[in-house]
Design a protein around this motif. Structure first.
Motif, PDB file in Angstrom:
ATOM      1  N   TYR A 287       1.047  -1.191  -0.382  1.00  0.00           N
ATOM      2  CA  TYR A 287      -0.092  -0.084  -0.016  1.00  0.00           C
ATOM      3  C   TYR A 287       0.720   0.928  -0.113  1.00  0.00           C
ATOM      4  O   TYR A 287       1.025   2.406  -0.914  1.00  0.00           O
ATOM      5  CB  TYR A 287      -1.073  -0.092   1.278  1.00  0.00           C
ATOM      6  CG  TYR A 287      -1.794   0.442   0.775  1.00  0.00           C
ATOM      7  CD1 TYR A 287      -2.651   1.478   0.199  1.00  0.00           C
ATOM      8  CD2 TYR A 287      -1.608   2.022   1.649  1.00  0.00           C
ATOM      9  CE1 TYR A 287      -3.589   2.724  -0.025  1.00  0.00           C
ATOM     10  CE2 TYR A 287      -2.799   3.184   2.382  1.00  0.00           C
ATOM     11  CZ  TYR A 287      -3.582   4.003   1.088  1.00  0.00           C
ATOM     12  OH  TYR A 287      -4.268   4.718   0.948  1.00  0.00           O
ATOM     13  N   ARG A 288       2.255   1.478   0.959  1.00  0.00           N
ATOM     14  CA  ARG A 288       2.739   2.472   0.858  1.00  0.00           C
ATOM     15  C   ARG A 288       3.493   2.129  -0.413  1.00  0.00           C
ATOM     16  O   ARG A 288       3.352   3.751  -1.088  1.00  0.00           O
ATOM     17  CB  ARG A 288       4.414   1.798   2.150  1.00  0.00           C
ATOM     18  CG  ARG A 288       4.541   3.501   1.778  1.00  0.00           C
ATOM     19  CD  ARG A 288       6.019   3.150   3.213  1.00  0.00           C
ATOM     20  NE  ARG A 288       6.899   4.546   3.440  1.00  0.00           N
ATOM     21  CZ  ARG A 288       7.145   4.737   4.304  1.00  0.00           C
ATOM     22  NH1 ARG A 288       6.013   4.888   5.333  1.00  0.00           N
ATOM     23  NH2 ARG A 288       7.857   6.124   3.911  1.00  0.00           N
ATOM     24  N   TYR A 289       3.897   1.150  -1.585  1.00  0.00           N
ATOM     25  CA  TYR A 289       3.801   1.857  -2.576  1.00  0.00           C
ATOM     26  C   TYR A 289       3.691   2.504  -3.972  1.00  0.00           C
ATOM     27  O   TYR A 289       3.364   3.194  -4.366  1.00  0.00           O
ATOM     28  CB  TYR A 289       4.612  -0.223  -2.687  1.00  0.00           C
ATOM     29  CG  TYR A 289       5.734  -0.147  -4.266  1.00  0.00           C
ATOM     30  CD1 TYR A 289       6.837   0.278  -4.092  1.00  0.00           C
ATOM     31  CD2 TYR A 289       5.189   0.572  -5.971  1.00  0.00           C
ATOM     32  CE1 TYR A 289       7.532   1.116  -6.033  1.00  0.00           C
ATOM     33  CE2 TYR A 289       5.686   0.735  -6.741  1.00  0.00           C
ATOM     34  CZ  TYR A 289       6.858   0.927  -7.374  1.00  0.00           C
ATOM     35  OH  TYR A 289       7.694   0.632  -8.081  1.00  0.00           O
ATOM     36  N   PHE A 290       2.173   1.577  -3.925  1.00  0.00           N
ATOM     37  CA  PHE A 290       0.649   2.072  -4.307  1.00  0.00           C
ATOM     38  C   PHE A 290       0.887   3.944  -4.763  1.00  0.00           C
ATOM     39  O   PHE A 290       0.494   5.156  -5.079  1.00  0.00           O
ATOM     40  CB  PHE A 290      -0.366   1.817  -3.996  1.00  0.00           C
ATOM     41  CG  PHE A 290      -1.580   2.150  -4.243  1.00  0.00           C
ATOM     42  CD1 PHE A 290      -2.254   1.995  -5.147  1.00  0.00           C
ATOM     43  CD2 PHE A 290      -2.271   2.943  -3.602  1.00  0.00           C
ATOM     44  CE1 PHE A 290      -3.530   2.556  -5.824  1.00  0.00           C
ATOM     45  CE2 PHE A 290      -3.621   3.716  -4.005  1.00  0.00           C
ATOM     46  CZ  PHE A 290      -4.542   3.305  -5.212  1.00  0.00           C
ATOM     47  N   CYS A 291       0.923   4.185  -2.592  1.00  0.00           N
ATOM     48  CA  CYS A 291       0.893   5.512  -2.446  1.00  0.00           C
ATOM     49  C   CYS A 291       1.705   6.398  -2.750  1.00  0.00           C
ATOM     50  O   CYS A 291       1.614   7.969  -3.348  1.00  0.00           O
ATOM     51  CB  CYS A 291       0.563   5.768  -1.020  1.00  0.00           C
ATOM     52  SG  CYS A 291      -0.616   5.415  -0.381  1.00  0.00           S
ATOM     53  N   LEU A 292       2.951   5.919  -3.139  1.00  0.00           N
ATOM     54  CA  LEU A 292       3.743   6.031  -4.215  1.00  0.00           C
ATOM     55  C   LEU A 292       3.852   7.437  -5.697  1.00  0.00           C
ATOM     56  O   LEU A 292       4.682   7.625  -5.781  1.00  0.00           O
ATOM     57  CB  LEU A 292       5.174   5.407  -3.930  1.00  0.00           C
ATOM     58  CG  LEU A 292       5.978   5.639  -3.163  1.00  0.00           C
ATOM     59  CD1 LEU A 292       7.430   4.052  -3.171  1.00  0.00           C
ATOM     60  CD2 LEU A 292       6.724   6.747  -2.363  1.00  0.00           C
ATOM     61  N   GLY A 293       2.884   6.430  -5.958  1.00  0.00           N
ATOM     62  CA  GLY A 293       2.394   6.618  -7.424  1.00  0.00           C
ATOM     63  C   GLY A 293       1.595   7.928  -7.635  1.00  0.00           C
ATOM     64  O   GLY A 293       1.700   8.386  -8.962  1.00  0.00           O
ATOM     65  N   ALA A 294       1.357   8.754  -6.312  1.00  0.00           N
ATOM     66  CA  ALA A 294       0.421  10.001  -6.907  1.00  0.00           C
ATOM     67  C   ALA A 294       1.677  10.705  -6.263  1.00  0.00           C
ATOM     68  O   ALA A 294       1.509  11.291  -5.180  1.00  0.00           O
ATOM     69  CB  ALA A 294      -0.672   9.765  -7.221  1.00  0.00           C
TER      70      ALA A 294
ATOM     71  N   ALA B 201       5.715  -4.928  -8.441  1.00  0.00           N
ATOM     72  CA  ALA B 201       6.773  -3.589  -8.417  1.00  0.00           C
ATOM     73  C   ALA B 201       7.695  -3.990  -7.130  1.00  0.00           C
ATOM     74  O   ALA B 201       8.864  -3.695  -8.045  1.00  0.00           O
ATOM     75  CB  ALA B 201       6.463  -2.032  -9.091  1.00  0.00           C
ATOM     76  N   ARG B 202       7.006  -3.726  -5.934  1.00  0.00           N
ATOM     77  CA  ARG B 202       7.044  -3.345  -5.169  1.00  0.00           C
ATOM     78  C   ARG B 202       8.567  -4.967  -4.766  1.00  0.00           C
ATOM     79  O   ARG B 202       9.671  -4.708  -4.652  1.00  0.00           O
ATOM     80  CB  ARG B 202       6.457  -3.526  -4.117  1.00  0.00           C
ATOM     81  CG  ARG B 202       7.213  -3.451  -2.631  1.00  0.00           C
ATOM     82  CD  ARG B 202       6.554  -3.096  -1.310  1.00  0.00           C
ATOM     83  NE  ARG B 202       6.184  -4.068  -1.029  1.00  0.00           N
ATOM     84  CZ  ARG B 202       6.846  -5.069  -0.185  1.00  0.00           C
ATOM     85  NH1 ARG B 202       7.613  -5.274   0.358  1.00  0.00           N
ATOM     86  NH2 ARG B 202       5.880  -6.441   0.192  1.00  0.00           N
ATOM     87  N   LEU B 203       7.760  -6.184  -5.373  1.00  0.00           N
ATOM     88  CA  LEU B 203       8.731  -7.371  -4.730  1.00  0.00           C
ATOM     89  C   LEU B 203       9.478  -7.290  -5.834  1.00  0.00           C
ATOM     90  O   LEU B 203      10.631  -7.871  -5.895  1.00  0.00           O
ATOM     91  CB  LEU B 203       7.352  -8.067  -5.647  1.00  0.00           C
ATOM     92  CG  LEU B 203       6.223  -8.223  -3.921  1.00  0.00           C
ATOM     93  CD1 LEU B 203       5.447  -9.422  -3.884  1.00  0.00           C
ATOM     94  CD2 LEU B 203       6.652  -8.642  -2.097  1.00  0.00           C
ATOM     95  N   LYS B 204       9.654  -7.299  -7.333  1.00  0.00           N
ATOM     96  CA  LYS B 204      10.130  -6.590  -8.367  1.00  0.00           C
ATOM     97  C   LYS B 204      11.685  -5.993  -7.866  1.00  0.00           C
ATOM     98  O   LYS B 204      12.875  -6.528  -7.491  1.00  0.00           O
ATOM     99  CB  LYS B 204       9.834  -5.992  -9.354  1.00  0.00           C
ATOM    100  CG  LYS B 204      10.993  -6.640 -10.963  1.00  0.00           C
ATOM    101  CD  LYS B 204      10.111  -6.021 -12.049  1.00  0.00           C
ATOM    102  CE  LYS B 204      10.754  -5.772 -13.011  1.00  0.00           C
ATOM    103  NZ  LYS B 204      10.032  -5.583 -14.429  1.00  0.00           N
ATOM    104  N   LEU B 205      11.883  -4.787  -7.094  1.00  0.00           N
ATOM    105  CA  LEU B 205      12.113  -4.460  -6.899  1.00  0.00           C
ATOM    106  C   LEU B 205      13.076  -4.506  -5.573  1.00  0.00           C
ATOM    107  O   LEU B 205      14.381  -4.883  -5.403  1.00  0.00           O
ATOM    108  CB  LEU B 205      11.711  -2.534  -5.669  1.00  0.00           C
ATOM    109  CG  LEU B 205      12.601  -1.364  -6.037  1.00  0.00           C
ATOM    110  CD1 LEU B 205      14.092  -0.963  -6.272  1.00  0.00           C
ATOM    111  CD2 LEU B 205      11.612  -0.194  -4.958  1.00  0.00           C
ATOM    112  N   GLN B 206      12.231  -5.313  -4.403  1.00  0.00           N
ATOM    113  CA  GLN B 206      12.958  -5.732  -3.748  1.00  0.00           C
ATOM    114  C   GLN B 206      13.880  -6.947  -4.209  1.00  0.00           C
ATOM    115  O   GLN B 206      15.372  -7.458  -3.565  1.00  0.00           O
ATOM    116  CB  GLN B 206      11.785  -6.671  -2.526  1.00  0.00           C
ATOM    117  CG  GLN B 206      12.047  -6.954  -1.214  1.00  0.00           C
ATOM    118  CD  GLN B 206      13.441  -6.584  -0.371  1.00  0.00           C
ATOM    119  OE1 GLN B 206      11.962  -5.542   0.417  1.00  0.00           O
ATOM    120  NE2 GLN B 206      14.376  -5.813  -0.763  1.00  0.00           N
TER     121      GLN B 206
END
Ligand code: AMP
Ligand code: ZN
Length: 483
Positions: free
Chosen positions: A313-320, A339-344
């Motif tokens: 959810y935190r990653y989702f919020c980075l999107g806007a 996307a977050r898991l890919k980054l991790q």
């Protein structure tokens, strides 16, 4: 941490309607006040979007080299469900719903909120203060307003007289004269002299069963109006003037407007807060604000149940950008998770190659010119009114760039993560942990977050039987260790 001590930070100030260069009143420490939750129910993910935005702000300020004194209140006094001084008492509503006392409701949901904060990796405020622990300070602020002639008593309640201030409504740009002429605003409370006046202290409760009440100079039993707590606690902990005050955009026209009026009047200052910053809403469906009173809300527990983590959810919020509305959907959350898991995964892979080097050890000057370029780009984005979507794009760009060494990639992203707050430096789970064990441990995490200790303990036992021990980290995450 930034190398250049003369970093220019630009922030959009709701008060001036423009981006301004930020410099704190005290060069050594930034004073920050964020309006905290009303604890009569779980925070919904819309509320949490506001706290995530405030966390990005706090992290960016610390990253830029400032110390931050961050104060957040907990609204545990029963206030009204409407922004006007009407409606239902929120705490009482919660108490009736759950057949508990208002005090139990406040304690339970405060704890639940703290759990949400740690799951989302929100930095703990320097001071968390409850309204009910600061009744004395609220009464003394109202007394000083009374002495200075800003109040009147009507129907037993003490009101703030907004006509005594020449600039009432400046934050929201209210045009009071035009309003009076058109008589657009109908006064809901006939005790009020002016439609924007608001209650500082109630002695005549609308509610027969009002549970939270205190003795005051205005009567044996009463309770504060809903704006005074923030003014009283902010001035107690941050002084008569401070740097930044935040909240969601719904607070601009009433809550923050009234906080400014009563604080500037009581403290005799004409700019109580230097920067006002407001986060836009999380919306669902067709621009519908997620709201506790509408019961259209989702909590973190629902997110967990559907297989997402708080960091997704935190990653989702980075999107806007924080000043743009963000529409929630599970499809969008799914993309954020992927996307977050890919980054991790990328960071875990780079970690194995980077072998314990930190940016401090390597020295900024030893980075390649390309790496320095990404460093500058990331900083430009976060220092330009917190442009988190663009800052995140810089992270993805640098990971794809073959001009950078693996070491440099790792060091830069871990450094940036002190602002992103995605816990990218977390330990990679042992590769041989079976999926069922991880799933059970995650289920237990959900049970713990909703304080279901019994279920949590059972799941811990099951994990143990399968050969693993769960080790909890103070930040709410966990690790699985072989028995
Ligand atoms: P409350 O607990 O109602 O006082 O709200 C806590 C914080 O959440 C405040 O800063 C509100 O402005 C903010 N807020 C409420 N609804 C939303 C929403 N749908 N999206 C973003 N922030 C919100
Ligand atoms: Zn407030």
């Amino acid at each position: 941490m930034v190398q250049d001590s003369k970093t220019q930070v630009l922030l959009y100030n709701t008060l001036s309607h423009k981006k301004e260069e930020f410099t704190p009143l005290n060069s050594k420490e930034v004073s920050l006040y964020t309006c905290g939750p009303t604890v009569y129910n779980y925070a919904h993910i819309g509320n949490l979007r506001s706290y995530i935005f405030e966390d990005f702000l706090r992290r960016m300020l610390e990253y830029s080299g400032y110390k931050v004194k961050h104060v957040m209140n907990i609204t545990d006094v029963g206030h009204l469900t409407s922004d006007a001084d009407s409606g239902e008492d929120k705490m009482l509503k919660g108490a009736k719903r759950e057949k508990k006392t208002v005090w139990e409701i406040a304690e339970f949901y405060t704890e639940a909120f703290m759990q949400d904060m740690s799951a989302l990796n929100l930095l703990a405020p320097s001071i968390v203060c409850k309204a009910t622990d600061h009744i004395k300070e609220q009464i003394s602020m109202i007394e000083s307003l009374e002495k200075k002639g800003f109040t009147y008593t009507a129907g037993g309640n003490v009101y703030f007289d907004t006509s005594k201030l020449s600039d009432y409504g400046k934050l929201a740009g209210l045009d009071l004269k035009a309003e009076d002429k058109s008589q657009a605003r109908v006064a809901v409370d006939e005790n009020k002299k002016n439609s924007h006046d608001f209650v500082l202290w109630f002695t005549k409760s609308k509610f027969d069963d009002q549970a939270m009440k205190w003795k005051s100079p205005w009567g044996e039993e009463g309770y504060p109006g809903w704006h005074i707590e923030c003014s009283a606690m902010a001035s107690k902990y941050l002084g008569d003037q401070f740097d930044i005050h935040c909240g969601g955009i719904d607070h601009i026209s009433v809550h923050h407007t009234n906080e400014i009026a009563q604080s500037e009047a009581a403290l005799s200052v004409n700019k109580w807060v230097q920067f006002w910053m407001h986060g836009e809403f999380l919306v669902v469906g067709k621009d519908q604000k997620m709201s506790k009173s509408k019961d259209n809300f989702l909590t973190l527990a629902v997110i967990f149940d559907k297989g997402y983590s708080a960091l997704d959810y935190r990653y989702f919020c980075l999107g806007a950008h924080y000043r743009k509305a963000l529409t929630f959907s599970f499809e969008a959350l799914e993309s954020a998770k992927v996307a977050r898991l890919k980054l991790q995964e990328k960071i875990w892979a780079l970690h194995e190659l980077a072998a314990g080097i930190t940016l401090d050890k390597l020295g900024f000057e030893n980075l390649s010119e390309s790496a320095k370029g990404y460093y500058t780009k990331f900083n430009e984005q976060i220092f330009s009114d917190l442009n988190m979507p663009r800052a995140l794009a810089v992270v993805w760009d640098l990971l794809k760039d073959n001009d950078l060494s693996d070491n440099e990639k790792y060091l830069l992203v871990i450094n940036f993560d002190s602002v992103l707050g995605l816990r990218l430096d977390s330990v990679k789970p042992a590769p041989d942990v079976p999926e069922e064990v991880v799933a059970l441990a995650e289920k237990r995490s959900v049970a713990r977050a909703s304080k279901d200790w019994e279920v949590g303990d059972k799941l811990r036992e099951e994990v143990k039987k399968m050969g693993y021990k769960i080790q909890d980290n103070p930040d709410g995450s966990f690790e699985l260790i072989k028995n």
